[in-house]
Design an enzyme around this catalytic site. Structure first.
Site, PDB file in Angstrom:
ATOM      1  CG  HIS A 110      -1.018  -5.126  -3.961  1.00 41.34           C
ATOM      2  ND1 HIS A 110      -0.704  -6.948  -4.208  1.00 41.34           N
ATOM      3  CD2 HIS A 110       0.152  -5.051  -3.467  1.00 41.34           C
ATOM      4  CE1 HIS A 110       0.670  -7.339  -3.920  1.00 41.34           C
ATOM      5  NE2 HIS A 110       0.833  -5.804  -4.025  1.00 41.34           N
ATOM      6  CD  GLU A 111       0.914  -0.710  -3.530  1.00 42.42           C
ATOM      7  OE1 GLU A 111       1.347  -1.306  -1.712  1.00 42.42           O
ATOM      8  OE2 GLU A 111       1.170  -1.650  -3.848  1.00 42.42           O
ATOM      9  CG  HIS A 114       2.227  -5.126   0.983  1.00 42.73           C
ATOM     10  ND1 HIS A 114       2.733  -6.089   0.838  1.00 42.73           N
ATOM     11  CD2 HIS A 114       1.767  -4.761  -0.297  1.00 42.73           C
ATOM     12  CE1 HIS A 114       2.614  -6.955  -0.123  1.00 42.73           C
ATOM     13  NE2 HIS A 114       2.365  -5.833  -1.135  1.00 42.73           N
ATOM     14  CD  GLU A 190       4.219  -8.150  -3.128  1.00 42.90           C
ATOM     15  OE1 GLU A 190       3.350  -7.334  -3.637  1.00 42.90           O
ATOM     16  OE2 GLU A 190       4.644  -7.707  -2.634  1.00 42.90           O
TER      17      GLU A 190
END
Ligand SMILES: [Zn+2]
Length: 271
Positions: A110-111, A114, A190
């Site tokens: 997920h990070e 970004h 997100e």
């Protein structure tokens, strides 16, 4: 404002976006290390799995750090920060202490999303537009209020220092009214990072388990309007639904690798 004349609000927006960019650049380098200790991640197997996922997704890092965020919170988090050679991956110690390796991989996927999708740069562009509208609203609101009540309040003009409380009030109203817009901007990013993370980590169960842990402080199943207005991240329900949908469509690659030929099948013991 006196010197800039009637276009003062444009310069206000420009100054705000410059300050915002400075804070984003300076925070990880100068401010965050004042409050917490960063050290290289000791666990080699976790470190290597994270570096491997980073390299597979074109992120030029060679080190993973751990930060003692448990001094302030028990929330699990991590980030990929930096640019032009200062890239680094940081996991907070809550993530390391509270999560399984599969859950850690899901969070790191997920990070990395970004970072790869340049969400920080896009958010700065978004804020450039947002601040311009905010200052236009402020300028219009001040003129309008002073034309109506300026004399009664004893505030002579927009350049009178006494206008400051009114300016704070108008900006607060603007911030309140636009909460669903700013929340939806971050929530959409997100969600993008969630989808990227599922594809990168291939850990839908890890993702779902972490989403449940986030239920410590984020309501898992809000109503649709509640989610749009108040949520700056997708709800647990939205995230777990996405993870299980991914798992359903990727059954073959997640559950167990299927043998390629019948001959291979004969030599592989059944599981
Ligand atoms: Zn995120």
């Amino acid at each position: 404002m006196r010197r800039l004349g009637k276009n003062w609000w444009i310069w206000g927006a420009v100054a705000s976006i410059i300050f915002q960019a400075l804070v984003v650049l300076i925070y990880p380098v100068l401010i965050a290390p004042r409050f917490n200790t960063y050290k290289p991640l000791a666990n080699a197997s976790i470190k290597n799995s994270i570096l491997s996922m980073a390299h597979a997704n074109g992120i030029p890092v060679n080190d993973v750090y751990e930060v003692d965020a448990s001094r302030q919170t028990n929330r699990v988090s991590a980030n990929v920060s930096g640019f032009l050679g200062s890239e680094r991956i940081t996991l907070n110690d809550n993530l390391l202490n509270r999560c399984t390796p599969e859950e850690i991989q899901a969070v790191m996927g997920h990070e990395m999303g970004h970072y790869v999708m340049n969400h920080l740069g896009k958010t700065l562009l978004f804020l450039g537009v947002f601040f311009s509208i905010a200052f236009a609203f402020l300028n219009y609101g001040l003129q309008w209020a002073l034309a109506r009540w300026g004399e009664k309040w004893g505030v002579r003009s927009i350049t009178d220092v006494a206008v400051l409380p009114l300016a704070v009030l108008i900006l607060s109203v603007f911030g309140f009214l636009t909460t669903p817009v700013t929340n939806s901007w971050t929530r959409a990013q997100e969600y993008e990072a969630d989808i990227f993370g599922l594809n990168a980590s291939r850990q839908p169960d890890g993702e779902a388990a972490v989403d449940l842990k986030l239920g410590d402080y984020r309501k898992l199943d809000p109503g649709p309007i509640e989610e749009i207005v108040f949520f700056d991240h997708p709800s647990g329900r939205t995230r777990i639904t996405a993870a299980m949908r991914w798992k359903k469509e990727n059954q073959a690659s997640v559950v167990s690798p299927t043998p390629e030929t019948p001959a291979d099948a004969a030599s592989v013991p059944s599981r």
